[in-house]
Every structure is written in C-alpha cells, then in structure tokens.
Write a protein that holds these residues in place. Structure first.
Motif, PDB file in Angstrom:
ATOM      1  N   TYR A 135       0.826  -1.208   0.000  1.00 50.95           N
ATOM      2  CA  TYR A 135       0.000   0.000   0.000  1.00 50.95           C
ATOM      3  C   TYR A 135       0.862   1.261   0.000  1.00 50.95           C
ATOM      4  CZ  TYR A 135      -3.555   3.414   0.971  1.00 50.95           C
ATOM      5  OH  TYR A 135      -4.371   4.514   0.886  1.00 50.95           O
ATOM      6  N   LEU A 136       1.918   1.283   0.802  1.00 47.96           N
ATOM      7  CA  LEU A 136       2.784   2.463   0.819  1.00 47.96           C
ATOM      8  C   LEU A 136       3.491   2.625  -0.517  1.00 47.96           C
ATOM      9  CD1 LEU A 136       3.684   4.874   2.456  1.00 47.96           C
ATOM     10  CD2 LEU A 136       5.562   3.483   3.367  1.00 47.96           C
ATOM     11  N   ASN A 137       3.931   1.510  -1.106  1.00 49.50           N
ATOM     12  CA  ASN A 137       4.530   1.574  -2.446  1.00 49.50           C
ATOM     13  C   ASN A 137       3.552   2.189  -3.448  1.00 49.50           C
ATOM     14  OD1 ASN A 137       6.838   0.325  -1.480  1.00 49.50           O
ATOM     15  ND2 ASN A 137       6.390  -1.661  -2.415  1.00 49.50           N
ATOM     16  N   GLN A 138       2.298   1.757  -3.406  1.00 48.55           N
ATOM     17  CA  GLN A 138       1.278   2.298  -4.309  1.00 48.55           C
ATOM     18  C   GLN A 138       1.037   3.779  -4.030  1.00 48.55           C
ATOM     19  OE1 GLN A 138      -2.167  -0.154  -3.706  1.00 48.55           O
ATOM     20  NE2 GLN A 138      -1.299  -1.900  -4.805  1.00 48.55           N
ATOM     21  N   SER A 139       1.085   4.161  -2.769  1.00 54.96           N
ATOM     22  CA  SER A 139       0.827   5.550  -2.394  1.00 54.96           C
ATOM     23  C   SER A 139       1.892   6.500  -2.920  1.00 54.96           C
ATOM     24  CB  SER A 139       0.735   5.685  -0.870  1.00 54.96           C
ATOM     25  OG  SER A 139      -0.363   4.954  -0.382  1.00 54.96           O
ATOM     26  N   VAL A 140       3.144   6.030  -3.002  1.00 53.21           N
ATOM     27  CA  VAL A 140       4.219   6.899  -3.497  1.00 53.21           C
ATOM     28  C   VAL A 140       4.597   6.593  -4.940  1.00 53.21           C
ATOM     29  CG1 VAL A 140       5.112   7.395  -1.194  1.00 53.21           C
ATOM     30  CG2 VAL A 140       6.100   5.518  -2.520  1.00 53.21           C
ATOM     31  N   GLY A 141       4.091   5.503  -5.487  1.00 60.28           N
ATOM     32  CA  GLY A 141       4.276   5.222  -6.903  1.00 60.28           C
ATOM     33  C   GLY A 141       5.552   4.500  -7.288  1.00 60.28           C
ATOM     34  N   ILE A 142       6.284   4.002  -6.302  1.00 58.54           N
ATOM     35  CA  ILE A 142       7.496   3.226  -6.602  1.00 58.54           C
ATOM     36  C   ILE A 142       7.619   2.087  -5.604  1.00 58.54           C
ATOM     37  CG2 ILE A 142       8.792   5.206  -7.500  1.00 58.54           C
ATOM     38  CD1 ILE A 142      10.474   4.895  -4.791  1.00 58.54           C
ATOM     39  N   SER A 143       8.559   1.208  -5.874  1.00 53.61           N
ATOM     40  CA  SER A 143       8.878   0.146  -4.925  1.00 53.61           C
ATOM     41  C   SER A 143       9.944   0.676  -3.965  1.00 53.61           C
ATOM     42  CB  SER A 143       9.393  -1.084  -5.677  1.00 53.61           C
ATOM     43  OG  SER A 143       9.640  -2.130  -4.769  1.00 53.61           O
ATOM     44  N   ILE A 144       9.549   0.875  -2.726  1.00 51.63           N
ATOM     45  CA  ILE A 144      10.453   1.361  -1.686  1.00 51.63           C
ATOM     46  C   ILE A 144      11.373   0.215  -1.275  1.00 51.63           C
ATOM     47  CG2 ILE A 144      10.543   2.228   0.695  1.00 51.63           C
ATOM     48  CD1 ILE A 144       7.727   3.450   0.145  1.00 51.63           C
ATOM     49  N   ARG A 145      12.610   0.535  -0.958  1.00 47.64           N
ATOM     50  CA  ARG A 145      13.555  -0.463  -0.433  1.00 47.64           C
ATOM     51  C   ARG A 145      13.347  -0.514   1.080  1.00 47.64           C
ATOM     52  NH1 ARG A 145      18.119   2.072  -1.426  1.00 47.64           N
ATOM     53  NH2 ARG A 145      18.255   1.332  -3.542  1.00 47.64           N
ATOM     54  N   TYR A 146      12.884  -1.655   1.596  1.00 50.47           N
ATOM     55  CA  TYR A 146      12.629  -1.807   3.025  1.00 50.47           C
ATOM     56  C   TYR A 146      13.780  -2.546   3.687  1.00 50.47           C
ATOM     57  CZ  TYR A 146       7.873  -0.349   2.025  1.00 50.47           C
ATOM     58  OH  TYR A 146       6.780   0.359   1.625  1.00 50.47           O
ATOM     59  N   LYS A 147      14.148  -2.083   4.881  1.00 52.73           N
ATOM     60  CA  LYS A 147      15.174  -2.730   5.698  1.00 52.73           C
ATOM     61  C   LYS A 147      14.556  -2.998   7.060  1.00 52.73           C
ATOM     62  CE  LYS A 147      18.373  -2.362   2.587  1.00 52.73           C
ATOM     63  NZ  LYS A 147      18.978  -3.528   1.978  1.00 52.73           N
ATOM     64  N   ASN A 148      14.642  -4.230   7.519  1.00 49.75           N
ATOM     65  CA  ASN A 148      13.977  -4.612   8.760  1.00 49.75           C
ATOM     66  C   ASN A 148      14.754  -4.236  10.017  1.00 49.75           C
ATOM     67  OD1 ASN A 148      12.098  -5.660   7.045  1.00 49.75           O
ATOM     68  ND2 ASN A 148      12.665  -7.780   7.386  1.00 49.75           N
ATOM     69  N   ILE A 149      16.076  -4.210   9.942  1.00 49.51           N
ATOM     70  CA  ILE A 149      16.875  -3.945  11.135  1.00 49.51           C
ATOM     71  C   ILE A 149      17.913  -2.866  10.893  1.00 49.51           C
ATOM     72  CG2 ILE A 149      18.511  -4.929  12.788  1.00 49.51           C
ATOM     73  CD1 ILE A 149      17.052  -7.604  12.433  1.00 49.51           C
ATOM     74  N   VAL A 150      18.694  -3.027   9.832  1.00 46.96           N
ATOM     75  CA  VAL A 150      19.818  -2.129   9.606  1.00 46.96           C
ATOM     76  C   VAL A 150      19.971  -1.860   8.111  1.00 46.96           C
ATOM     77  CG1 VAL A 150      21.515  -4.011   9.500  1.00 46.96           C
ATOM     78  CG2 VAL A 150      22.256  -1.725  10.156  1.00 46.96           C
ATOM     79  N   TYR A 151      20.461  -0.678   7.800  1.00 45.19           N
ATOM     80  CA  TYR A 151      20.799  -0.328   6.427  1.00 45.19           C
ATOM     81  C   TYR A 151      22.284   0.012   6.436  1.00 45.19           C
ATOM     82  CZ  TYR A 151      20.517   2.082   1.889  1.00 45.19           C
ATOM     83  OH  TYR A 151      20.694   2.468   0.584  1.00 45.19           O
ATOM     84  N   PHE A 152      23.044  -0.751   5.691  1.00 47.58           N
ATOM     85  CA  PHE A 152      24.493  -0.592   5.645  1.00 47.58           C
ATOM     86  C   PHE A 152      24.917  -0.357   4.210  1.00 47.58           C
ATOM     87  CE2 PHE A 152      28.872  -2.179   5.564  1.00 47.58           C
ATOM     88  CZ  PHE A 152      29.413  -1.459   6.626  1.00 47.58           C
ATOM     89  N   PHE A 153      25.636   0.733   3.957  1.00 49.77           N
ATOM     90  CA  PHE A 153      26.123   1.037   2.613  1.00 49.77           C
ATOM     91  C   PHE A 153      27.377   1.900   2.725  1.00 49.77           C
ATOM     92  CE2 PHE A 153      23.253   4.365   3.877  1.00 49.77           C
ATOM     93  CZ  PHE A 153      23.916   5.526   3.521  1.00 49.77           C
ATOM     94  N   ASP A 154      28.328   1.686   1.870  1.00 47.02           N
ATOM     95  CA  ASP A 154      29.536   2.521   1.769  1.00 47.02           C
ATOM     96  C   ASP A 154      30.174   2.832   3.118  1.00 47.02           C
ATOM     97  OD1 ASP A 154      29.078   2.619  -0.986  1.00 47.02           O
ATOM     98  OD2 ASP A 154      27.950   4.490  -0.853  1.00 47.02           O
ATOM     99  N   GLY A 155      30.178   1.875   4.029  1.00 42.50           N
ATOM    100  CA  GLY A 155      30.767   2.084   5.349  1.00 42.50           C
ATOM    101  C   GLY A 155      29.874   2.831   6.320  1.00 42.50           C
ATOM    102  N   VAL A 156      28.645   3.128   5.908  1.00 42.81           N
ATOM    103  CA  VAL A 156      27.689   3.831   6.776  1.00 42.81           C
ATOM    104  C   VAL A 156      26.695   2.806   7.323  1.00 42.81           C
ATOM    105  CG1 VAL A 156      25.879   5.590   6.875  1.00 42.81           C
ATOM    106  CG2 VAL A 156      27.918   5.967   5.453  1.00 42.81           C
ATOM    107  N   HIS A 157      26.428   2.888   8.613  1.00 39.66           N
ATOM    108  CA  HIS A 157      25.523   1.969   9.307  1.00 39.66           C
ATOM    109  C   HIS A 157      24.358   2.796   9.857  1.00 39.66           C
ATOM    110  CE1 HIS A 157      24.845  -1.566  12.101  1.00 39.66           C
ATOM    111  NE2 HIS A 157      24.111  -0.618  12.672  1.00 39.66           N
ATOM    112  N   ILE A 158      23.146   2.492   9.391  1.00 41.81           N
ATOM    113  CA  ILE A 158      21.951   3.205   9.871  1.00 41.81           C
ATOM    114  C   ILE A 158      21.001   2.173  10.469  1.00 41.81           C
ATOM    115  CG2 ILE A 158      19.936   4.566   9.210  1.00 41.81           C
ATOM    116  CD1 ILE A 158      21.599   5.788   6.966  1.00 41.81           C
TER     117      ILE A 158
END
Length: 164
Positions: A135-158
């Motif tokens: 539903y949220l994907n439909q509301s914004v019109g794209i496929s959102i990338r979901y992360k359940n616990i952590v988002y890690f990229f380029d040495g950054v930890h969120i």
C-alpha cells in the motif's frame, strides 16, 4: 566523450511519528497526533528534488518511526493486538491524514535517480507486513527499499534507536 557521474546525496529522517492527521473527520483536534510539520517536510522534500539538486541522485532514508501505528485508533478503539488487516486500515488513515506529505514523497520518488529506503522502527513495525508495504509503495508510486533492522552502505551503518 566521457560522461561525468551524477552526484549522489543521502538524506536521513527519523521519528516523525505521522498519525492520522491533526484534524479528525468531524473537525475536532486529534490530541494523539505528534506530527505538526507537514508543510516543512513537503518543503524539505521538494528542496532536494529541485534547484541545485535537480541533477543529483537523491536517496531519502526513513530511519524508523515515520509512521506511528501505536497512536492511531482502529474504528474508534486502541487495540492491544495489531493484525496485518488492522494495520493496513491504520496505514490508509495515516496516508489520508497527510495527503500533501505523501504527494511530495510521490513527486520525489518519481523523479529519475531518486529513491526511498525505509528502515522499520518500533512504532512502525506494521511495515514488516507485505500488505502495508504494498500500500505504501502504491501511495508513493514506486517500490520502496525496506530494511527490517539495519541499512548498511559505503561504510555507513543506519539503524533505528530502539535497537540499543
């Protein structure tokens, strides 16, 4: 001729706690709404999609508790147990309560090069359910990338703060 790489920008927002809006359908004040800055959020989103950032690839990272499923009623009741179906209805009421925010997110997301990543927090655990994500994907019109616990990229930890 060598093409120059587009500049990339990562924006992180957290703990906005959108409920079903400041005003209730009958016109009363929703005392449980914690989010009062819709116009500022819309301005923020548009700012990073235009002007100097028009040519950037911008990723908006929602670091948990963007939505506040815990302070939104379901048919006038606050439930101790939330199901996927109940949470989908709550999500619909949140989206309906903040139409300008979700329109701005849609405009942002549909701009080529922009993307949305959603790290689930403790107030929006409902975003673990497929129906809510769809539903949220439909509301914004794209496929959102979901992360359940952590988002890690380029040495950054969120991760959302409830993890500690």
């Amino acid at each position: 001729m060598q093409e120059t790489a587009k500049k990339k920008l990562k924006l992180v927002v957290s703990d906005l706690h959108l409920g079903k809006g400041r005003l209730l359908p009958g016109g009363g004040i929703n005392s449980l709404e914690e989010f009062y800055f819709g116009e500022k959020l819309v301005e923020f989103i548009h700012y990073y999609s235009s002007g100097a950032f028009r040519e950037y690839d911008v990723e908006l990272i929602i670091n948990g508790d963007f939505l506040n499923f815990l302070q939104v009623d379901y048919k006038g009741h606050f439930l101790a147990v939330l199901t996927e179906g109940v949470c989908l209805e709550i999500l619909k009421s949140i989206v309906a309560g903040h139409p300008k925010v979700f329109k701005a997110m849609s405009d942002f997301a549909l701009k080529p090069g922009n993307s949305l990543t959603y790290v689930v927090g403790n107030h929006d655990q409902a975003m673990l359910w497929p129906a809510c994500r769809e539903y949220l994907n439909q509301s914004v019109g794209i496929s959102i990338r979901y992360k359940n616990i952590v988002y890690f990229f380029d040495g950054v930890h969120i991760e959302h703060g409830h993890m500690h």
